[in-house]
Motif scaffolding. Sequence first.
Motif, PDB file in Angstrom:
ATOM      1  N   ALA A 184       0.197   4.919  -6.485  1.00 45.18           N
ATOM      2  CA  ALA A 184       1.084   3.771  -6.245  1.00 45.18           C
ATOM      3  C   ALA A 184       1.027   3.355  -4.780  1.00 45.18           C
ATOM      4  CB  ALA A 184       2.514   4.115  -6.653  1.00 45.18           C
ATOM      5  N   LYS A 185       1.082   4.320  -3.882  1.00 45.93           N
ATOM      6  CA  LYS A 185       1.045   4.015  -2.449  1.00 45.93           C
ATOM      7  C   LYS A 185      -0.276   3.349  -2.051  1.00 45.93           C
ATOM      8  CE  LYS A 185       4.108   7.506  -0.537  1.00 45.93           C
ATOM      9  NZ  LYS A 185       4.123   8.617   0.429  1.00 45.93           N
ATOM     10  N   LYS A 186      -1.345   3.728  -2.708  1.00 44.14           N
ATOM     11  CA  LYS A 186      -2.648   3.126  -2.421  1.00 44.14           C
ATOM     12  C   LYS A 186      -2.614   1.630  -2.740  1.00 44.14           C
ATOM     13  CE  LYS A 186      -7.550   3.855  -3.206  1.00 44.14           C
ATOM     14  NZ  LYS A 186      -8.547   4.664  -3.881  1.00 44.14           N
ATOM     15  N   ILE A 187      -1.953   1.261  -3.812  1.00 42.88           N
ATOM     16  CA  ILE A 187      -1.794  -0.152  -4.160  1.00 42.88           C
ATOM     17  C   ILE A 187      -0.945  -0.847  -3.097  1.00 42.88           C
ATOM     18  CG2 ILE A 187      -0.745  -1.746  -5.832  1.00 42.88           C
ATOM     19  CD1 ILE A 187      -1.599   0.411  -7.983  1.00 42.88           C
ATOM     20  N   CYS A 188       0.099  -0.182  -2.663  1.00 43.24           N
ATOM     21  CA  CYS A 188       0.991  -0.762  -1.641  1.00 43.24           C
ATOM     22  C   CYS A 188       0.257  -1.046  -0.332  1.00 43.24           C
ATOM     23  CB  CYS A 188       2.163   0.172  -1.353  1.00 43.24           C
ATOM     24  SG  CYS A 188       3.320   0.394  -2.724  1.00 43.24           S
ATOM     25  N   LEU A 189      -0.689  -0.205   0.029  1.00 40.83           N
ATOM     26  CA  LEU A 189      -1.378  -0.365   1.314  1.00 40.83           C
ATOM     27  C   LEU A 189      -2.044  -1.723   1.475  1.00 40.83           C
ATOM     28  CD1 LEU A 189      -3.026   3.120   1.895  1.00 40.83           C
ATOM     29  CD2 LEU A 189      -1.125   2.088   3.158  1.00 40.83           C
ATOM     30  N   CYS A 207      -0.997  -4.493  -0.081  1.00 38.91           N
ATOM     31  CA  CYS A 207      -0.073  -5.507  -0.574  1.00 38.91           C
ATOM     32  C   CYS A 207       0.350  -6.466   0.539  1.00 38.91           C
ATOM     33  CB  CYS A 207       1.167  -4.831  -1.165  1.00 38.91           C
ATOM     34  SG  CYS A 207       2.297  -6.008  -1.915  1.00 38.91           S
ATOM     35  N   PRO A 208       0.288  -7.763   0.278  1.00 41.35           N
ATOM     36  CA  PRO A 208       0.670  -8.735   1.307  1.00 41.35           C
ATOM     37  C   PRO A 208       2.175  -8.779   1.582  1.00 41.35           C
ATOM     38  CG  PRO A 208       0.151  -9.878  -0.736  1.00 41.35           C
ATOM     39  CD  PRO A 208      -0.192  -8.418  -0.941  1.00 41.35           C
ATOM     40  N   VAL A 209       2.984  -8.190   0.722  1.00 41.72           N
ATOM     41  CA  VAL A 209       4.434  -8.198   0.941  1.00 41.72           C
ATOM     42  C   VAL A 209       4.988  -6.789   1.157  1.00 41.72           C
ATOM     43  CG1 VAL A 209       4.834 -10.407  -0.223  1.00 41.72           C
ATOM     44  CG2 VAL A 209       4.907  -8.282  -1.551  1.00 41.72           C
ATOM     45  N   LEU A 210       4.145  -5.905   1.652  1.00 38.00           N
ATOM     46  CA  LEU A 210       4.547  -4.516   1.900  1.00 38.00           C
ATOM     47  C   LEU A 210       5.819  -4.448   2.742  1.00 38.00           C
ATOM     48  CD1 LEU A 210       3.672  -1.375   1.938  1.00 38.00           C
ATOM     49  CD2 LEU A 210       2.885  -1.939   4.218  1.00 38.00           C
ATOM     50  N   THR A 211       5.869  -5.181   3.833  1.00 38.03           N
ATOM     51  CA  THR A 211       7.014  -5.118   4.735  1.00 38.03           C
ATOM     52  C   THR A 211       8.288  -5.636   4.071  1.00 38.03           C
ATOM     53  OG1 THR A 211       5.556  -5.355   6.633  1.00 38.03           O
ATOM     54  CG2 THR A 211       7.874  -5.830   7.001  1.00 38.03           C
ATOM     55  N   GLN A 212       8.193  -6.768   3.377  1.00 38.02           N
ATOM     56  CA  GLN A 212       9.366  -7.317   2.697  1.00 38.02           C
ATOM     57  C   GLN A 212       9.881  -6.352   1.640  1.00 38.02           C
ATOM     58  OE1 GLN A 212       6.502  -9.006   3.331  1.00 38.02           O
ATOM     59  NE2 GLN A 212       6.846 -11.209   3.295  1.00 38.02           N
ATOM     60  N   CYS A 213       8.967  -5.735   0.918  1.00 36.20           N
ATOM     61  CA  CYS A 213       9.328  -4.789  -0.135  1.00 36.20           C
ATOM     62  C   CYS A 213      10.030  -3.569   0.461  1.00 36.20           C
ATOM     63  CB  CYS A 213       8.060  -4.384  -0.886  1.00 36.20           C
ATOM     64  SG  CYS A 213       8.331  -3.285  -2.282  1.00 36.20           S
ATOM     65  N   ARG A 214       9.450  -3.020   1.504  1.00 38.47           N
ATOM     66  CA  ARG A 214      10.045  -1.846   2.161  1.00 38.47           C
ATOM     67  C   ARG A 214      11.414  -2.196   2.735  1.00 38.47           C
ATOM     68  NH1 ARG A 214       6.258   0.564   6.319  1.00 38.47           N
ATOM     69  NH2 ARG A 214       5.329   1.441   4.453  1.00 38.47           N
ATOM     70  N   ASP A 215      11.503  -3.331   3.422  1.00 32.86           N
ATOM     71  CA  ASP A 215      12.786  -3.745   4.005  1.00 32.86           C
ATOM     72  C   ASP A 215      13.854  -3.901   2.929  1.00 32.86           C
ATOM     73  OD1 ASP A 215      11.569  -3.738   6.481  1.00 32.86           O
ATOM     74  OD2 ASP A 215      11.455  -5.933   6.643  1.00 32.86           O
ATOM     75  N   HIS A 216      13.475  -4.502   1.814  1.00 34.33           N
ATOM     76  CA  HIS A 216      14.418  -4.675   0.703  1.00 34.33           C
ATOM     77  C   HIS A 216      14.915  -3.312   0.209  1.00 34.33           C
ATOM     78  CE1 HIS A 216      16.049  -5.670  -3.244  1.00 34.33           C
ATOM     79  NE2 HIS A 216      15.238  -4.746  -3.724  1.00 34.33           N
ATOM     80  N   TRP A 237       8.582   1.840  -3.307  1.00 34.25           N
ATOM     81  CA  TRP A 237       8.871   0.496  -2.790  1.00 34.25           C
ATOM     82  C   TRP A 237       8.292   0.423  -1.394  1.00 34.25           C
ATOM     83  CZ3 TRP A 237      11.787  -3.440  -5.153  1.00 34.25           C
ATOM     84  CH2 TRP A 237      12.405  -3.093  -6.365  1.00 34.25           C
ATOM     85  N   GLY A 238       7.475  -0.577  -1.138  1.00 32.89           N
ATOM     86  CA  GLY A 238       6.932  -0.765   0.200  1.00 32.89           C
ATOM     87  C   GLY A 238       6.165   0.429   0.719  1.00 32.89           C
ATOM     88  N   GLY A 239       5.511   1.141  -0.184  1.00 33.81           N
ATOM     89  CA  GLY A 239       4.712   2.294   0.210  1.00 33.81           C
ATOM     90  C   GLY A 239       5.522   3.545   0.516  1.00 33.81           C
ATOM     91  N   MET A 240       6.802   3.543   0.190  1.00 37.78           N
ATOM     92  CA  MET A 240       7.648   4.714   0.441  1.00 37.78           C
ATOM     93  C   MET A 240       8.192   5.260  -0.872  1.00 37.78           C
ATOM     94  SD  MET A 240       9.903   3.524   3.749  1.00 37.78           S
ATOM     95  CE  MET A 240      10.386   5.156   4.327  1.00 37.78           C
ATOM     96  N   SER A 241       8.174   6.578  -0.972  1.00 37.69           N
ATOM     97  CA  SER A 241       8.751   7.231  -2.150  1.00 37.69           C
ATOM     98  C   SER A 241      10.263   7.321  -1.993  1.00 37.69           C
ATOM     99  CB  SER A 241       8.172   8.639  -2.299  1.00 37.69           C
ATOM    100  OG  SER A 241       8.639   9.470  -1.240  1.00 37.69           O
ATOM    101  N   GLU A 242      10.919   7.738  -3.044  1.00 36.73           N
ATOM    102  CA  GLU A 242      12.369   7.936  -3.015  1.00 36.73           C
ATOM    103  C   GLU A 242      12.758   8.890  -1.893  1.00 36.73           C
ATOM    104  OE1 GLU A 242      12.382   9.575  -6.874  1.00 36.73           O
ATOM    105  OE2 GLU A 242      12.109   7.643  -7.844  1.00 36.73           O
ATOM    106  N   GLU A 243      12.029   9.999  -1.809  1.00 37.06           N
ATOM    107  CA  GLU A 243      12.334  11.018  -0.802  1.00 37.06           C
ATOM    108  C   GLU A 243      12.109  10.489   0.618  1.00 37.06           C
ATOM    109  OE1 GLU A 243      10.164  11.563  -3.405  1.00 37.06           O
ATOM    110  OE2 GLU A 243      11.494  12.776  -4.661  1.00 37.06           O
ATOM    111  N   GLU A 244      11.034   9.739   0.789  1.00 36.11           N
ATOM    112  CA  GLU A 244      10.745   9.181   2.120  1.00 36.11           C
ATOM    113  C   GLU A 244      11.823   8.190   2.558  1.00 36.11           C
ATOM    114  OE1 GLU A 244       5.893   9.452   2.124  1.00 36.11           O
ATOM    115  OE2 GLU A 244       6.873   7.796   1.065  1.00 36.11           O
ATOM    116  N   ARG A 245      12.272   7.355   1.628  1.00 38.28           N
ATOM    117  CA  ARG A 245      13.344   6.420   1.974  1.00 38.28           C
ATOM    118  C   ARG A 245      14.624   7.156   2.299  1.00 38.28           C
ATOM    119  NH1 ARG A 245      11.282   3.967  -2.458  1.00 38.28           N
ATOM    120  NH2 ARG A 245      13.140   4.338  -3.723  1.00 38.28           N
TER     121      ARG A 245
END
Length: 97
Positions: free
Chosen positions: A49-54, A56-65, A76-84
């Motif tokens: 999943a993270k490989k797909i995120c890398l 992604c043109p909206v990686l930052t918006q997704c992570r911020d959300h 979300w935005g290349g981060m797992s539940e634990e990372e967030r």
Amino acid sequence: MASIRTLPGPQPIHWEWQHHGRCRTKDPDLFFHPEGERGGPRKRRVEAAKKICLSCPVLTQCRDHALRVGEPYGIWGGMSEEERHNYLSRRRIRRVS
């Protein structure tokens, strides 16, 4: 579940970025773990999943959300539940210190 108070309003402009996500055409099961998934299978799914995120043109918006509303599940935005969770915990600790 994300807090309703932190979700953006119903105006399309707040959600438009989601139409551009690389994940939009992928199986959602790749981004959200099945109950009881552990160990190697979970690690491989998260990394895929993270490989797909890398790319992604909206990686930052997704992570911020995800960080803003406290998304409790999924990648979300290349981060797992634990990372967030860890990121938000560190931020809270720094604000208190």
